[in-house]
Design a protein around this motif. Structure first.
Motif, PDB file in Angstrom:
ATOM      1  N   GLU A 166       0.832  -1.212   0.000  1.00  0.00           N
ATOM      2  CA  GLU A 166       0.000   0.000   0.000  1.00  0.00           C
ATOM      3  C   GLU A 166       0.861   1.254   0.000  1.00  0.00           C
ATOM      4  O   GLU A 166       0.582   2.206  -0.736  1.00  0.00           O
ATOM      5  N   ILE A 167       1.905   1.253   0.848  1.00  0.00           N
ATOM      6  CA  ILE A 167       2.794   2.424   0.914  1.00  0.00           C
ATOM      7  C   ILE A 167       3.470   2.640  -0.438  1.00  0.00           C
ATOM      8  O   ILE A 167       3.561   3.779  -0.928  1.00  0.00           O
ATOM      9  N   GLN A 168       3.923   1.555  -1.063  1.00  0.00           N
ATOM     10  CA  GLN A 168       4.590   1.663  -2.356  1.00  0.00           C
ATOM     11  C   GLN A 168       3.647   2.231  -3.418  1.00  0.00           C
ATOM     12  O   GLN A 168       4.033   3.092  -4.226  1.00  0.00           O
ATOM     13  N   LYS A 169       2.390   1.789  -3.426  1.00  0.00           N
ATOM     14  CA  LYS A 169       1.416   2.281  -4.402  1.00  0.00           C
ATOM     15  C   LYS A 169       1.135   3.767  -4.196  1.00  0.00           C
ATOM     16  O   LYS A 169       0.992   4.522  -5.167  1.00  0.00           O
ATOM     17  N   ILE A 170       1.060   4.187  -2.928  1.00  0.00           N
ATOM     18  CA  ILE A 170       0.847   5.614  -2.636  1.00  0.00           C
ATOM     19  C   ILE A 170       2.052   6.413  -3.114  1.00  0.00           C
ATOM     20  O   ILE A 170       1.900   7.488  -3.715  1.00  0.00           O
ATOM     21  N   HIS A 171       3.247   5.888  -2.867  1.00  0.00           N
ATOM     22  CA  HIS A 171       4.482   6.543  -3.332  1.00  0.00           C
ATOM     23  C   HIS A 171       4.470   6.711  -4.856  1.00  0.00           C
ATOM     24  O   HIS A 171       4.757   7.798  -5.380  1.00  0.00           O
ATOM     25  N   GLU A 172       4.114   5.652  -5.558  1.00  0.00           N
ATOM     26  CA  GLU A 172       4.095   5.699  -7.023  1.00  0.00           C
ATOM     27  C   GLU A 172       3.047   6.690  -7.525  1.00  0.00           C
ATOM     28  O   GLU A 172       3.279   7.405  -8.510  1.00  0.00           O
ATOM     29  N   LYS A 173       1.895   6.736  -6.851  1.00  0.00           N
ATOM     30  CA  LYS A 173       0.843   7.677  -7.245  1.00  0.00           C
ATOM     31  C   LYS A 173       1.302   9.117  -7.036  1.00  0.00           C
ATOM     32  O   LYS A 173       1.086   9.988  -7.898  1.00  0.00           O
ATOM     33  N   VAL A 174       1.952   9.382  -5.909  1.00  0.00           N
ATOM     34  CA  VAL A 174       2.455  10.728  -5.616  1.00  0.00           C
ATOM     35  C   VAL A 174       3.481  11.150  -6.657  1.00  0.00           C
ATOM     36  O   VAL A 174       3.460  12.284  -7.160  1.00  0.00           O
ATOM     37  N   MET A 175       4.379  10.242  -7.018  1.00  0.00           N
ATOM     38  CA  MET A 175       5.407  10.579  -7.999  1.00  0.00           C
ATOM     39  C   MET A 175       4.809  10.850  -9.380  1.00  0.00           C
ATOM     40  O   MET A 175       5.237  11.765 -10.080  1.00  0.00           O
ATOM     41  N   ALA A 176       3.809  10.066  -9.762  1.00  0.00           N
ATOM     42  CA  ALA A 176       3.208  10.215 -11.094  1.00  0.00           C
ATOM     43  C   ALA A 176       2.263  11.414 -11.164  1.00  0.00           C
ATOM     44  O   ALA A 176       2.241  12.140 -12.162  1.00  0.00           O
ATOM     45  N   ARG A 177       1.481  11.633 -10.103  1.00  0.00           N
ATOM     46  CA  ARG A 177       0.460  12.677 -10.138  1.00  0.00           C
ATOM     47  C   ARG A 177       0.996  14.039  -9.702  1.00  0.00           C
ATOM     48  O   ARG A 177       0.781  15.047 -10.374  1.00  0.00           O
ATOM     49  N   ASP A 178       1.723  14.078  -8.585  1.00  0.00           N
ATOM     50  CA  ASP A 178       2.158  15.363  -8.019  1.00  0.00           C
ATOM     51  C   ASP A 178       3.527  15.803  -8.517  1.00  0.00           C
ATOM     52  O   ASP A 178       3.868  16.979  -8.433  1.00  0.00           O
ATOM     53  N   ARG A 179       4.330  14.854  -8.995  1.00  0.00           N
ATOM     54  CA  ARG A 179       5.663  15.164  -9.524  1.00  0.00           C
ATOM     55  C   ARG A 179       6.432  16.126  -8.606  1.00  0.00           C
ATOM     56  O   ARG A 179       6.784  17.238  -9.013  1.00  0.00           O
ATOM     57  N   PRO A 180       6.687  15.720  -7.358  1.00  0.00           N
ATOM     58  CA  PRO A 180       7.378  16.615  -6.413  1.00  0.00           C
ATOM     59  C   PRO A 180       8.758  17.027  -6.917  1.00  0.00           C
ATOM     60  O   PRO A 180       9.465  16.231  -7.535  1.00  0.00           O
ATOM     61  N   ARG A 181       9.109  18.285  -6.633  1.00  0.00           N
ATOM     62  CA  ARG A 181      10.387  18.830  -7.087  1.00  0.00           C
ATOM     63  C   ARG A 181      11.428  18.901  -5.978  1.00  0.00           C
ATOM     64  O   ARG A 181      12.554  19.350  -6.207  1.00  0.00           O
ATOM     65  N   ASP A 182      11.046  18.490  -4.772  1.00  0.00           N
ATOM     66  CA  ASP A 182      12.001  18.394  -3.672  1.00  0.00           C
ATOM     67  C   ASP A 182      11.395  17.503  -2.588  1.00  0.00           C
ATOM     68  O   ASP A 182      10.242  17.078  -2.686  1.00  0.00           O
ATOM     69  N   PHE A 183      12.177  17.222  -1.561  1.00  0.00           N
ATOM     70  CA  PHE A 183      11.721  16.314  -0.508  1.00  0.00           C
ATOM     71  C   PHE A 183      10.555  16.908   0.290  1.00  0.00           C
ATOM     72  O   PHE A 183       9.683  16.171   0.759  1.00  0.00           O
ATOM     73  N   LYS A 241      16.964  23.510 -11.225  1.00  0.00           N
ATOM     74  CA  LYS A 241      18.395  23.689 -11.483  1.00  0.00           C
ATOM     75  C   LYS A 241      19.053  24.542 -10.398  1.00  0.00           C
ATOM     76  O   LYS A 241      20.143  24.208  -9.909  1.00  0.00           O
ATOM     77  N   SER A 242      18.396  25.638  -9.991  1.00  0.00           N
ATOM     78  CA  SER A 242      18.980  26.531  -8.981  1.00  0.00           C
ATOM     79  C   SER A 242      19.154  25.813  -7.645  1.00  0.00           C
ATOM     80  O   SER A 242      20.152  25.984  -6.945  1.00  0.00           O
ATOM     81  N   MET A 243      18.182  24.972  -7.300  1.00  0.00           N
ATOM     82  CA  MET A 243      18.264  24.223  -6.043  1.00  0.00           C
ATOM     83  C   MET A 243      19.405  23.212  -6.113  1.00  0.00           C
ATOM     84  O   MET A 243      20.176  23.066  -5.161  1.00  0.00           O
ATOM     85  N   ALA A 244      19.521  22.518  -7.240  1.00  0.00           N
ATOM     86  CA  ALA A 244      20.579  21.526  -7.407  1.00  0.00           C
ATOM     87  C   ALA A 244      21.956  22.187  -7.305  1.00  0.00           C
ATOM     88  O   ALA A 244      22.884  21.619  -6.712  1.00  0.00           O
ATOM     89  N   GLN A 245      22.096  23.380  -7.856  1.00  0.00           N
ATOM     90  CA  GLN A 245      23.367  24.097  -7.794  1.00  0.00           C
ATOM     91  C   GLN A 245      23.717  24.475  -6.362  1.00  0.00           C
ATOM     92  O   GLN A 245      24.876  24.381  -5.948  1.00  0.00           O
ATOM     93  N   ARG A 246      22.700  24.917  -5.589  1.00  0.00           N
ATOM     94  CA  ARG A 246      22.939  25.263  -4.179  1.00  0.00           C
ATOM     95  C   ARG A 246      23.352  24.022  -3.385  1.00  0.00           C
ATOM     96  O   ARG A 246      24.249  24.072  -2.546  1.00  0.00           O
ATOM     97  N   ILE A 247      22.681  22.910  -3.670  1.00  0.00           N
ATOM     98  CA  ILE A 247      22.999  21.663  -2.970  1.00  0.00           C
ATOM     99  C   ILE A 247      24.434  21.234  -3.275  1.00  0.00           C
ATOM    100  O   ILE A 247      25.179  20.826  -2.384  1.00  0.00           O
ATOM    101  N   ALA A 248      24.831  21.339  -4.544  1.00  0.00           N
ATOM    102  CA  ALA A 248      26.183  20.956  -4.948  1.00  0.00           C
ATOM    103  C   ALA A 248      27.236  21.837  -4.274  1.00  0.00           C
ATOM    104  O   ALA A 248      28.303  21.360  -3.874  1.00  0.00           O
TER     105      ALA A 248
END
Length: 289
Positions: A166-183, A241-248
């Motif tokens: 169930e947790i995995q299915k919710i994770h997959e739905k969140v990734m496909a539907r909401d497409r989060p850009r950070d944690f 991209k800007s966030m990734a650069q700050r993280i790096a």
């Protein structure tokens, strides 16, 4: 069976706890010792420990815990055998040692104390003593046909298979539907689907992974599914991209309102994903061609 170990300096106090009569304790093993009380045994330890005054944490303290089911079946003789096997595997057969069993709770367990200083005055190497105790306890459990930690974990995961799915299915739905850009976005979206995502942050303020709470269970991401480790979750995101650069640059990120350090491997994952996205945009739009 679980094994825990550490070096201590408070020998007398710890041994007094081990021999607490209120806990139904009894001595199940003793080697190179004549005394029977914590005070007598501590004094005998001290005679040898005085040969090495530089070593402060001069006693090794272990706890050996069979599973509840195994503990019910283990009589004193079998517990003694378990303790002797553990001492042999830890290369402590030539050191003073004493072991007490506690039967005051449903979970029977053994408190084992060994003199870290041998008869030549040399201190036993206690590097990674906790990890080695776990590994040796695992070997002893296999030798005696007892349940190992890995077997307990596998049984736990099997029982939780439906919840994990169930947790995995919710994770997959969140990734496909909401497409989060950070944690942060990911944690919020999972929470909206009744899954609480808890960051695991160590004492050095470094993010090590995530745990997932759902329907009364609490699991590491890798326990839910191999695709839900921290690094693999990051690969599924579209970091700006800007966030990734700050993280790096900083080797850190904002997470739930605080700055946390992140492993080099996670930094590399985020940078690689961002580069791939940039290349994809160029190919799709023809910009720069």
């Amino acid at each position: 069976m679980i094994g825990m170990g550490k070096s201590i300096s408070h020998t007398a106090a710890s041994m007094s706890y081990g021999m607490n009569q209120e806990k139904g304790s009894e001595i199940i093993h003793s080697q190179y010792l004549a005394g029977e009380t914590p005070r007598e045994i501590t004094e005998e330890f001290k005679v040898i420990q005085e040969q090495n005054e530089l070593c402060r944490k001069n006693t090794l303290s272990f706890v050996l815990s069979p599973t509840i089911e195994d503990g019910r079946k283990l009589e004193s003789e079998r517990l003694k055998e378990m303790t002797e096997r553990f001492l042999k595997e830890m290369n402590l057969k030539q050191h003073q040692a004493v072991a007490f069993v506690h039967r005051d709770k449903e979970h029977v367990h053994v408190h084992l104390y060994a003199n870290r200083i041998n008869f030549q005055g040399k201190a036993y190497n206690d590097s990674f003593i906790g990890k080695r105790s776990q590994q040796v306890a695992e070997r002893v459990a296999k030798q005696m046909d007892l349940t190992t930690v890995k077997e307990v974990q596998q049984e736990k995961l099997y029982r939780m298979q439906h919840v994990r799915s169930e947790i995995q299915k919710i994770h997959e739905k969140v990734m496909a539907r909401d497409r989060p850009r950070d944690f942060d976005q990911y944690i919020k979206s999972m929470g909206q689907n009744n899954v609480k995502v808890i960051p695991s942050i160590n004492r050095q303020n470094k993010l090590q992974g995530f745990r997932f709470e759902y329907k009364g269970t609490n699991l590491k991401g890798s326990e839910v599914h191999r695709s839900m480790s921290m690094g693999r979750i990051a690969r599924q995101m579209n970091f700006e991209k800007s966030m990734a650069q700050r993280i790096a640059k900083d080797r850190s990120m904002q997470l739930l309102g605080r700055t946390v350090n992140i492993p080099t491997s996670l930094t590399q994952t985020i940078i690689k994903k961002t580069i791939k996205l940039a290349i994809k945009v160029v190919r799709d739009t023809g910009i720069g061609i």
